[in-house]
Design an enzyme around this catalytic site. Structure first.
Site, PDB file in Angstrom:
ATOM      1  N   LEU A 165       0.807  -1.217   0.000  1.00 23.72           N
ATOM      2  CA  LEU A 165       0.000   0.000   0.000  1.00 23.72           C
ATOM      3  C   LEU A 165       0.842   1.269   0.000  1.00 23.72           C
ATOM      4  CD1 LEU A 165      -2.899   1.101   0.078  1.00 23.72           C
ATOM      5  CD2 LEU A 165      -2.684   1.164   2.577  1.00 23.72           C
ATOM      6  N   ALA A 166       1.759   1.402   0.949  1.00 20.84           N
ATOM      7  CA  ALA A 166       2.548   2.641   1.048  1.00 20.84           C
ATOM      8  C   ALA A 166       3.370   2.866  -0.214  1.00 20.84           C
ATOM      9  CB  ALA A 166       3.457   2.591   2.279  1.00 20.84           C
ATOM     10  N   ASP A 167       4.010   1.818  -0.708  1.00 21.00           N
ATOM     11  CA  ASP A 167       4.829   1.952  -1.912  1.00 21.00           C
ATOM     12  C   ASP A 167       3.986   2.316  -3.129  1.00 21.00           C
ATOM     13  OD1 ASP A 167       7.875   0.754  -1.681  1.00 21.00           O
ATOM     14  OD2 ASP A 167       6.545  -0.031  -0.131  1.00 21.00           O
ATOM     15  N   SER A 168       2.838   1.658  -3.265  1.00 18.92           N
ATOM     16  CA  SER A 168       2.003   1.897  -4.445  1.00 18.92           C
ATOM     17  C   SER A 168       1.434   3.307  -4.454  1.00 18.92           C
ATOM     18  CB  SER A 168       0.863   0.875  -4.493  1.00 18.92           C
ATOM     19  OG  SER A 168       1.363  -0.438  -4.591  1.00 18.92           O
ATOM     20  N   GLY A 191       4.170   5.643  -5.269  1.00 18.77           N
ATOM     21  CA  GLY A 191       4.510   5.538  -6.686  1.00 18.77           C
ATOM     22  C   GLY A 191       3.559   6.327  -7.566  1.00 18.77           C
TER      23      GLY A 191
END
Length: 411
Positions: free
Chosen positions: A175-178, A181
């Site tokens: 979640l955090a990475d997406s 991004g």
């Protein structure tokens, strides 16, 4: 069982970002989310890999690197050892022709490699430099490692996720990475627009994982200041509107029902309980329904529990009430709407014969994106990219001998 559509890779064609070269030195999900979106719309994304390559190559399922296949599509791979000065010199020679430069080293590492943003912008004043990190390029935590799961905990997300009588729950996906991004891609496009103006200049984008995730949680800081309360975990309910929950059907499957606006709530109450339920003062307004949510969910739950999922879907569909099944992955890929819109389709693959790939998102009417190549082997495009710098076969062999470049066994 419904079959997924099978598609060949589309021929390379000019896209919205045709002519935009991206040097992607990042690893893991955030940077790859950014550059997959750019590559889908025509950017030339060069993954500059080192060591064993992008970490996603090592995340295997049943012995296959499905994460790399998923996030690496439409990209090129250039494998070099950035500890070697000659490799760094080659990288700097690529900078003048690039529009975007992305990295995810710990803050300060780029400077230690003599690849600071100041130097990159000196070589290419219109370059957009995106710096991905856990916590940002400054602040007391900026040197800490910051994987997405730690961010998801610290951001406040996990504390709100789950049920009140259980421990906080981290999300089961990246979640955090997406989210970072997607924010990063948007920021890069804004910065690129500025750089392309007649008097435009490049700039540096500070992209931590923490800030975007905290932002999408909404005005919880304001709510806390106004009330002094911390929002408790509420499972599938919402503290803002009711009803909104997941309910168990007679056949053991689940349905989600949401009636966030007054007219929808009135329609729902009248459909399941007639005028008497619609006139119940406990459920008259949204505030009343939120205050009496236990009683409201009990009424709705009893109605749904007497019917199978299919019966509930038919009933709520006929009544024009927002409801939908709770799917697992095996079910959603077989849903006729998903199949017809080709939200996921099968593409040829060397390891699996057919690899299910999600469609390019979003869908543009005039300049749609496309999936034109599978994820590359490590170093697959070394020669192609370096020929563009004038590196002939002799110089290439010398770079290999010195360890500045490497090739995969198949490359």
């Amino acid at each position: 069982m419904t079959m997924l559509h099978r598609r060949d890779y589309a021929p390379q064609a000019p896209g919205t970002l045709d002519g935009v070269r991206v040097l992607d030195l990042s690893r893991l999900i955030c940077g790859n989310t950014m550059t997959q979106l750019m590559a889908d719309f025509g950017a030339e994304v060069i993954k500059v890999e080192f060591g064993d390559g992008d970490t996603l190559r090592a995340w295997e399922t049943a012995g296959i690197d499905i994460n790399w296949k998923f996030y690496g599509r439409n990209k090129k791979s250039l494998w070099m050892d950035l500890r070697k000065e000659r490799a760094r010199d080659l990288l700097l020679r690529l900078v003048p022709g690039a529009a975007i430069f992305i990295e995810s080293f710990r803050p300060g590492a780029l400077e230690e490699m003599a690849l600071s943003p100041a130097r990159l912008l000196e070589i290419n004043p219109r370059l957009v430099v995106v710096r991905i990190s856990g916590w940002g390029q400054d602040g007391p935590y900026h040197r800490r490692p910051g994987f997405g799961s730690i961010i998801e905990g610290m951001s406040g997300f996990a504390s709100m996720n789950g049920f009140a009588d259980r421990e906080p729950v981290l999300p089961p996906t990246y979640l955090a990475d997406s989210i970072a991004g997607l924010y990063g891609c948007s920021a890069a496009m804004m910065a690129l627009r500025e750089a392309e103006k007649a008097d435009g200049r490049g700039q540096v984008i500070d992209l931590p994982l923490l800030d975007p995730l905290f932002t999408i949680l909404g005005p919880h800081a304001a709510a806390h200041r106004l009330t002094g309360r911390v929002k408790p975990r509420m499972g599938s309910r919402s503290g803002n509107s009711a009803p909104r929950n997941v309910y168990r059907c007679r056949d053991g499957r689940y349905i989600g029902v949401v009636a966030s606006i007054q007219k929808m709530a009135e329609r729902l109450l009248r459909a399941i309980g007639g005028d008497a339920l619609a006139a119940d003062p406990r459920f008259a307004t949204n505030s009343d329904r939120v205050k009496n949510v236990e009683a409201l969910d009990a009424v709705i739950g009893r109605f749904i529990g007497e019917r199978t999922l299919d019966e509930n879907l038919e009933f709520f569909g006929d009544a024009d009430i927002t409801a939908g099944p709770i799917y697992d992955i095996a079910q959603i890929v077989q849903d006729p709407h998903v199949v017809e819109r080709e939200i996921v389709a099968d593409y040829p693959d060397a390891d699996m014969e057919w690899f299910p790939m999600h469609h390019v998102v979003p869908r543009l009417s005039a300049t749609p994106g496309a999936i034109h190549s599978p994820a590359p082997r490590l170093g697959e495009h070394n020669r192609e990219i370096l020929r563009g710098l004038g590196v002939d076969d002799g110089a290439y062999a010398d770079l290999l001998a010195q360890g500045a470049l490497r090739e995969s066994a198949a490359g």
